[in-house]
Scaffold this active site. Structure first.
Site, PDB file in Angstrom:
ATOM      1  N   SER A 201       0.837  -1.206   0.000  1.00 17.74           N
ATOM      2  CA  SER A 201       0.000   0.000   0.000  1.00 17.74           C
ATOM      3  C   SER A 201       0.874   1.259   0.000  1.00 17.74           C
ATOM      4  O   SER A 201       0.377   2.353  -0.260  1.00 17.74           O
ATOM      5  CB  SER A 201      -0.930  -0.006   1.214  1.00 17.74           C
ATOM      6  OG  SER A 201      -0.163  -0.081   2.385  1.00 17.74           O
TER       7      SER A 201
ATOM      8  N   TYR B 105      12.559   0.573  -1.937  1.00 23.06           N
ATOM      9  CA  TYR B 105      11.538  -0.465  -1.724  1.00 23.06           C
ATOM     10  C   TYR B 105      10.234  -0.088  -2.450  1.00 23.06           C
ATOM     11  O   TYR B 105       9.688  -0.889  -3.216  1.00 23.06           O
ATOM     12  CB  TYR B 105      11.283  -0.641  -0.221  1.00 23.06           C
ATOM     13  CG  TYR B 105      10.115  -1.537   0.101  1.00 23.06           C
ATOM     14  CD1 TYR B 105      10.207  -2.915  -0.070  1.00 23.06           C
ATOM     15  CD2 TYR B 105       8.911  -1.007   0.566  1.00 23.06           C
ATOM     16  CE1 TYR B 105       9.127  -3.749   0.215  1.00 23.06           C
ATOM     17  CE2 TYR B 105       7.830  -1.838   0.854  1.00 23.06           C
ATOM     18  CZ  TYR B 105       7.947  -3.198   0.682  1.00 23.06           C
ATOM     19  OH  TYR B 105       6.871  -4.017   0.957  1.00 23.06           O
TER      20      TYR B 105
HETATM   21  N1  LIG Z   1       4.169  -7.346   6.314  1.00 19.81           N
HETATM   22  C1  LIG Z   1       3.882  -6.211   5.764  1.00 19.81           C
HETATM   23  O1  LIG Z   1       3.536  -5.269   6.468  1.00 19.81           O
HETATM   24  C2  LIG Z   1       3.939  -6.044   4.259  1.00 19.81           C
HETATM   25  C3  LIG Z   1       3.298  -4.934   3.706  1.00 19.81           C
HETATM   26  C4  LIG Z   1       3.336  -4.769   2.333  1.00 19.81           C
HETATM   27  C5  LIG Z   1       3.950  -5.705   1.512  1.00 19.81           C
HETATM   28  N2  LIG Z   1       4.572  -6.770   2.084  1.00 19.81           N
HETATM   29  C6  LIG Z   1       5.239  -7.719   1.172  1.00 19.81           C
HETATM   30  O2  LIG Z   1       4.836  -9.038   1.479  1.00 19.81           O
HETATM   31  C7  LIG Z   1       5.849  -9.961   1.107  1.00 19.81           C
HETATM   32  C8  LIG Z   1       6.087 -10.928   2.250  1.00 19.81           C
HETATM   33  O3  LIG Z   1       6.656 -10.238   3.341  1.00 19.81           O
HETATM   34  P1  LIG Z   1       6.296 -10.578   4.852  1.00 19.81           P
HETATM   35  O4  LIG Z   1       5.587  -9.400   5.393  1.00 19.81           O
HETATM   36  O5  LIG Z   1       5.648 -11.891   4.966  1.00 19.81           O
HETATM   37  O6  LIG Z   1       7.747 -10.557   5.498  1.00 19.81           O
HETATM   38  P2  LIG Z   1       8.640 -11.777   6.057  1.00 19.81           P
HETATM   39  O7  LIG Z   1       7.934 -12.427   7.204  1.00 19.81           O
HETATM   40  O8  LIG Z   1       9.980 -11.190   6.288  1.00 19.81           O
HETATM   41  O9  LIG Z   1       8.669 -12.806   4.852  1.00 19.81           O
HETATM   42  C9  LIG Z   1       9.462 -12.608   3.712  1.00 19.81           C
HETATM   43  C10 LIG Z   1       9.612 -13.927   3.003  1.00 19.81           C
HETATM   44  O10 LIG Z   1      10.381 -13.708   1.817  1.00 19.81           O
HETATM   45  C11 LIG Z   1      11.425 -14.647   1.782  1.00 19.81           C
HETATM   46  N3  LIG Z   1      12.591 -14.127   1.082  1.00 19.81           N
HETATM   47  C12 LIG Z   1      13.223 -12.943   1.241  1.00 19.81           C
HETATM   48  N4  LIG Z   1      14.284 -12.868   0.449  1.00 19.81           N
HETATM   49  C13 LIG Z   1      14.334 -14.029  -0.250  1.00 19.81           C
HETATM   50  C14 LIG Z   1      15.214 -14.569  -1.220  1.00 19.81           C
HETATM   51  N5  LIG Z   1      16.282 -13.875  -1.654  1.00 19.81           N
HETATM   52  N6  LIG Z   1      14.961 -15.793  -1.716  1.00 19.81           N
HETATM   53  C15 LIG Z   1      13.900 -16.511  -1.287  1.00 19.81           C
HETATM   54  N7  LIG Z   1      13.030 -16.066  -0.373  1.00 19.81           N
HETATM   55  C16 LIG Z   1      13.254 -14.838   0.144  1.00 19.81           C
HETATM   56  C17 LIG Z   1      11.755 -14.938   3.250  1.00 19.81           C
HETATM   57  O11 LIG Z   1      12.323 -16.249   3.376  1.00 19.81           O
HETATM   58  P3  LIG Z   1      13.842 -16.565   3.727  1.00 19.81           P
HETATM   59  O12 LIG Z   1      14.397 -15.423   4.526  1.00 19.81           O
HETATM   60  O13 LIG Z   1      13.759 -17.860   4.468  1.00 19.81           O
HETATM   61  O14 LIG Z   1      14.487 -16.709   2.385  1.00 19.81           O
HETATM   62  C18 LIG Z   1      10.351 -14.943   3.849  1.00 19.81           C
HETATM   63  O15 LIG Z   1       9.761 -16.192   3.708  1.00 19.81           O
HETATM   64  C19 LIG Z   1       7.068  -9.128   0.728  1.00 19.81           C
HETATM   65  O16 LIG Z   1       7.179  -9.074  -0.658  1.00 19.81           O
HETATM   66  C20 LIG Z   1       6.759  -7.763   1.303  1.00 19.81           C
HETATM   67  O17 LIG Z   1       7.365  -6.729   0.588  1.00 19.81           O
HETATM   68  C21 LIG Z   1       4.582  -6.972   3.435  1.00 19.81           C
END
Ligand SMILES: NC(=O)c1ccc[n+]([C@@H]2O[C@H](COP(=O)([O-])OP(=O)(O)OC[C@H]3O[C@@H](n4cnc5c(N)ncnc54)[C@H](OP(=O)(O)O)[C@@H]3O)[C@@H](O)[C@H]2O)c1
Length: 304
Positions: A162, A174
């Site tokens: 968002s 980002y």
């Molecule tokens: N949480 C929020 O507030 C929020 C808001 C907006 C958008 N998002 C988006 O949602 C998505 C998921 O994020 P999340 O909030 O669930 O955060 P998270 O808990 O940190 O999860 C991120 C996931 O991405 C994986 N990852 C990161 N780098 C990687 C790589 N090089 N290769 C393979 N896997 C990788 C991590 O696994 P490993 O570290 O084990 O590789 C983990 O499973 C992201 O794209 C983030 O930008 C999150």
């Protein structure tokens, strides 16, 4: 009244059964499934009995989730790899095809943020953000849609944020990767439609995952929402594809206001940016205090 309630509940049950069968046996690939949104979607999907492929770097975390899913009778393929690595992306696709024979849904969720002022952002961090969030997503999608084209069906789901509507300044790189994801989805949608492939973009607000810790802006400093609710909405999106999913729902209001009023967009973006920087400073201070405390304790132990 009673009769109506009964028929309503029957309809709901029927609807649920129909929905469950829609994803049953479908091959769903989730990148970044070792924590947060990816993990929550995998767990939330379990009741629909798809064939799941879960991908991430942290093997231990991935295997924990794999065990939970296995206990629920899910046909599962955990793959450890780095999305930035071409060989790992190929392994993801080749192993999925070898084990399950198709890819019906790809959830491009792997990603990270780094809260930093642009002037202070190290180049390696810029590389990591662009490569992980955008370049790898585009490359993995291109390979996957070639398979989906042969099948004449498929669904690509891309995780944006968002913050693209309210681009807070400490997340400049980002935000840019996530805006690129939105534009990418919008740009390929027509071409994909001709082959029965849907393309959706998800715009989450702040959710309770590891994201904020990885981004160095401490989760306890923000109001965050329940990731399970977001996961359930993403599962609904798989059952009934649509172009965009903004969550929580009232963030759609911010989206409208941001499109209509540049003043609103600028003002709220700056406010969010300021609060992110404050949170980052607080988190850094807490870490410093914690480190000093550990150092003091060590000295005391040695002195005793
Ligand atoms: N949480 C929020 O507030 C929020 C808001 C907006 C958008 N998002 C988006 O949602 C998505 C998921 O994020 P999340 O909030 O669930 O955060 P998270 O808990 O940190 O999860 C991120 C996931 O991405 C994986 N990852 C990161 N780098 C990687 C790589 N090089 N290769 C393979 N896997 C990788 C991590 O696994 P490993 O570290 O084990 O590789 C983990 O499973 C992201 O794209 C983030 O930008 C999150």
């Amino acid at each position: 009244m009673c009769l109506r309630d009964k028929s309503d509940s029957m309809n709901t049950a029927e609807k649920e059964e129909k929905n469950n069968s829609k994803l049953k046996g479908k091959v769903v690939v989730i990148t970044g499934a070792s924590s947060g949104i990816g993990k929550a979607v995998a767990l939330s999907l379990a009741k629909h009995q798809p064939k799941l492929v879960i991908f991430a770097r942290r093997e231990k975390k991935l295997m924990q989730i794999a065990r939970t899913l296995k206990e629920q009778g899910i046909k599962l393929l955990p793959i450890v790899g780095d999305i930035r690595n071409r060989d790992d992306r190929e392994k993801l696709i080749d192993s999925t095809l070898k084990v399950f024979g198709s890819i019906d849904v790809l959830i491009n969720n792997a990603g990270l943020g780094k809260a930093n002022l642009f002037l202070e952002q190290p180049e390696e961090e810029i590389d990591e953000l662009i490569e992980t969030n955008f370049l790898s997503l585009v490359k993995l999608t291109q390979k996957t849609v070639q398979i989906m084209k042969e099948q004449q069906s498929g669904h690509i789901v891309n995780l944006s944020t968002s913050l693209v509507m309210l681009p807070a300044y400490p997340f400049a790189v980002y935000n840019s990767t996530k805006s690129a994801i939105m534009t990418f989805g919008d740009s390929i949608r027509k071409e994909m439609k001709d082959y029965g492939i849907s393309v959706s973009t998800v715009f989450p607000g702040p959710y309770n995952t590891n994201f904020h810790e990885v981004a160095h802006c401490g989760i306890d400093k923000f109001k965050v929402y329940d990731v399970t609710k977001l996961a359930n909405k993403i599962v609904k999106l798989l059952l009934k594809p649509k172009d965009n999913l903004i969550q929580p729902w009232f963030f759609s209001v911010y989206s409208c206001l941001s499109k209509r009023s540049n003043r609103f967009r600028k003002k709220v973006s700056i406010e969010i940016g300021d609060s992110i920087l404050r949170a980052k400073k607080l988190a850094e201070n807490e870490l410093k205090i914690e480190k000093e405390q550990i150092k003091r304790e060590k000295v005391q132990i040695i002195a005793q």
